[in-house]
Enzyme design. Structure first.
Site, PDB file in Angstrom:
ATOM      1  N   GLU A 170     107.375  46.888  -3.695  1.00  0.00           N
ATOM      2  CA  GLU A 170     107.450  48.345  -3.464  1.00  0.00           C
ATOM      3  C   GLU A 170     107.150  49.185  -4.703  1.00  0.00           C
ATOM      4  O   GLU A 170     106.800  50.360  -4.583  1.00  0.00           O
ATOM      5  CB  GLU A 170     108.822  48.757  -2.894  1.00  0.00           C
ATOM      6  CG  GLU A 170     109.949  48.658  -3.902  1.00  0.00           C
ATOM      7  CD  GLU A 170     111.111  49.604  -3.620  1.00  0.00           C
ATOM      8  OE1 GLU A 170     111.081  50.301  -2.600  1.00  0.00           O
ATOM      9  OE2 GLU A 170     112.032  49.643  -4.443  1.00  0.00           O
ATOM     10  N   ASN A 171     107.293  48.597  -5.889  1.00  0.00           N
ATOM     11  CA  ASN A 171     107.043  49.338  -7.138  1.00  0.00           C
ATOM     12  C   ASN A 171     105.826  48.803  -7.894  1.00  0.00           C
ATOM     13  O   ASN A 171     105.648  49.085  -9.081  1.00  0.00           O
ATOM     14  CB  ASN A 171     108.255  49.241  -8.076  1.00  0.00           C
ATOM     15  CG  ASN A 171     109.528  49.693  -7.421  1.00  0.00           C
ATOM     16  OD1 ASN A 171     110.388  48.874  -7.118  1.00  0.00           O
ATOM     17  ND2 ASN A 171     109.650  50.981  -7.172  1.00  0.00           N
ATOM     18  N   HIS A 220     117.004  45.385   1.439  1.00  0.00           N
ATOM     19  CA  HIS A 220     116.668  46.339   0.382  1.00  0.00           C
ATOM     20  C   HIS A 220     117.656  47.492   0.426  1.00  0.00           C
ATOM     21  O   HIS A 220     117.564  48.365   1.289  1.00  0.00           O
ATOM     22  CB  HIS A 220     115.232  46.825   0.625  1.00  0.00           C
ATOM     23  CG  HIS A 220     114.647  47.550  -0.535  1.00  0.00           C
ATOM     24  ND1 HIS A 220     114.101  46.891  -1.609  1.00  0.00           N
ATOM     25  CD2 HIS A 220     114.518  48.866  -0.800  1.00  0.00           C
ATOM     26  CE1 HIS A 220     113.656  47.783  -2.482  1.00  0.00           C
ATOM     27  NE2 HIS A 220     113.904  48.988  -2.015  1.00  0.00           N
ATOM     28  N   HIS A 230     110.132  52.689  -1.343  1.00  0.00           N
ATOM     29  CA  HIS A 230     109.001  53.230  -2.104  1.00  0.00           C
ATOM     30  C   HIS A 230     107.636  52.818  -1.545  1.00  0.00           C
ATOM     31  O   HIS A 230     106.612  53.234  -2.082  1.00  0.00           O
ATOM     32  CB  HIS A 230     109.098  52.807  -3.571  1.00  0.00           C
ATOM     33  CG  HIS A 230     110.122  53.595  -4.332  1.00  0.00           C
ATOM     34  ND1 HIS A 230     111.016  53.021  -5.202  1.00  0.00           N
ATOM     35  CD2 HIS A 230     110.408  54.917  -4.331  1.00  0.00           C
ATOM     36  CE1 HIS A 230     111.806  53.957  -5.707  1.00  0.00           C
ATOM     37  NE2 HIS A 230     111.461  55.114  -5.197  1.00  0.00           N
TER      38      HIS A 230
HETATM   39 FE   LIG Z   1     112.413  48.909  -6.390  1.00  0.00          FE
HETATM   40 FE   LIG Z   2     113.689  50.551  -3.437  1.00  0.00          FE
END
Ligand SMILES: [Fe+2]
Ligand SMILES: [Fe+2]
Length: 260
Positions: free
Chosen positions: A39-40, A151, A68
């Protein structure tokens, strides 16, 4: 079946460290399946198509994600089209992509990889506890092993979810906080569990982001532009041995390496 789960890959430093370390790590640990949270992975927020491809090329089989994942819209078509990339299953109907997928080993062991998001201090999504109940019979029909990337922000929600899944999933690992917890264990009914696997990103920042920027943000209470930290990179995760006949985890171990 040995499964390695890697924590949120943060930007280019995280990707580069992973591609350096993962091939050796897979040989050393004799890993069958690698799951990593992406996600990052693109500049610290979201994912792009070339970045996803880079992660797969470095040896990851399934990319999971989280809140994200929506930051870069160009990923939406890939979320719809690619079964090796998933996002939390408890987004409203109509959200791009899928919340779980089936991966099959060379010797035909089927692993369901599920992504769910917590709701405490995060978006108000559908209830992950109720949702997994509706999914389980289908997952069981289609797989021998069920692993879940939960998450979430709150440790209490993650621990509660771990207990809720004991005996019903093979492995529940947490992501999102970017900080590894030291509570990996096998729950009484055979579910491997860790509250958070941590991140794969620069260690001298704040969750991978430049520390001065984050310090200023806390002091000024004003939004500012994020850049990633530089320097040494942590690679964090957890690996678990799972019996495909019973679906139970019989060994779980944290992974924490630093690339200088
Ligand atoms: Fe993250
Ligand atoms: Fe996150």
């Amino acid at each position: 079946m040995r499964v390695l789960a890697i924590g949120d890959i943060v930007g280019k430093p995280g990707r580069q460290a992973l591609s350096k370390v993962l091939p050796e790590l897979k040989k050393e640990l004799m890993v069958d399946l690698v799951v990593a949270n992406g996600e990052n992975a693109a500049g610290g927020f979201g994912l792009t198509i070339p970045v996803a491809q880079e992660i797969w090329t470095s040896g990851v089989d399934i990319i999971t994600s989280g809140n994200h994942i929506w930051k870069k819209r160009e990923i939406y078509p890939l979320l719809d089209g690619e079964k090796h990339l998933i996002r939390p299953a408890n987004y409203p109907p109509g959200a791009p992509g899928r919340g779980w997928t089936i991966w099959q080993s060379n010797d035909n062991i089927r692993v369901a990889v599920v992504n769910l998001a917590g709701r405490t201090f995060l978006e108000t999504l559908d209830c992950p506890f109720r949702l997994i109940d509706t999914l389980l019979s289908e997952l069981r029909q289609q797989s021998d092993i069920i692993i879940i990337d939960f998450h979430a922000e709150a440790t209490s929600e993650k621990i509660a979810f771990g207990w809720y899944m004991d005996g019903r999933a093979s492995l529940v690992f947490g992501t999102h906080t970017h900080v590894q917890t030291a509570d990996e264990r096998i729950l009484p009914q055979g579910t491997g569990y860790i509250t958070d696997v941590g991140m794969t990103g620069p260690r001298d920042g704040v969750l991978g982001v430049d520390r001065d920027i984050i310090i200023q943000r806390f002091i000024s209470q004003l939004p500012n532009r994020f850049t990633l930290a530089t320097g040494d990179v942590d690679i964090m995760g957890v690996w678990a041995d799972i019996d495909p006949l019973t679906g139970r985890t019989f060994h779980i171990e944290r992974l924490y390496r630093t690339l200088t």
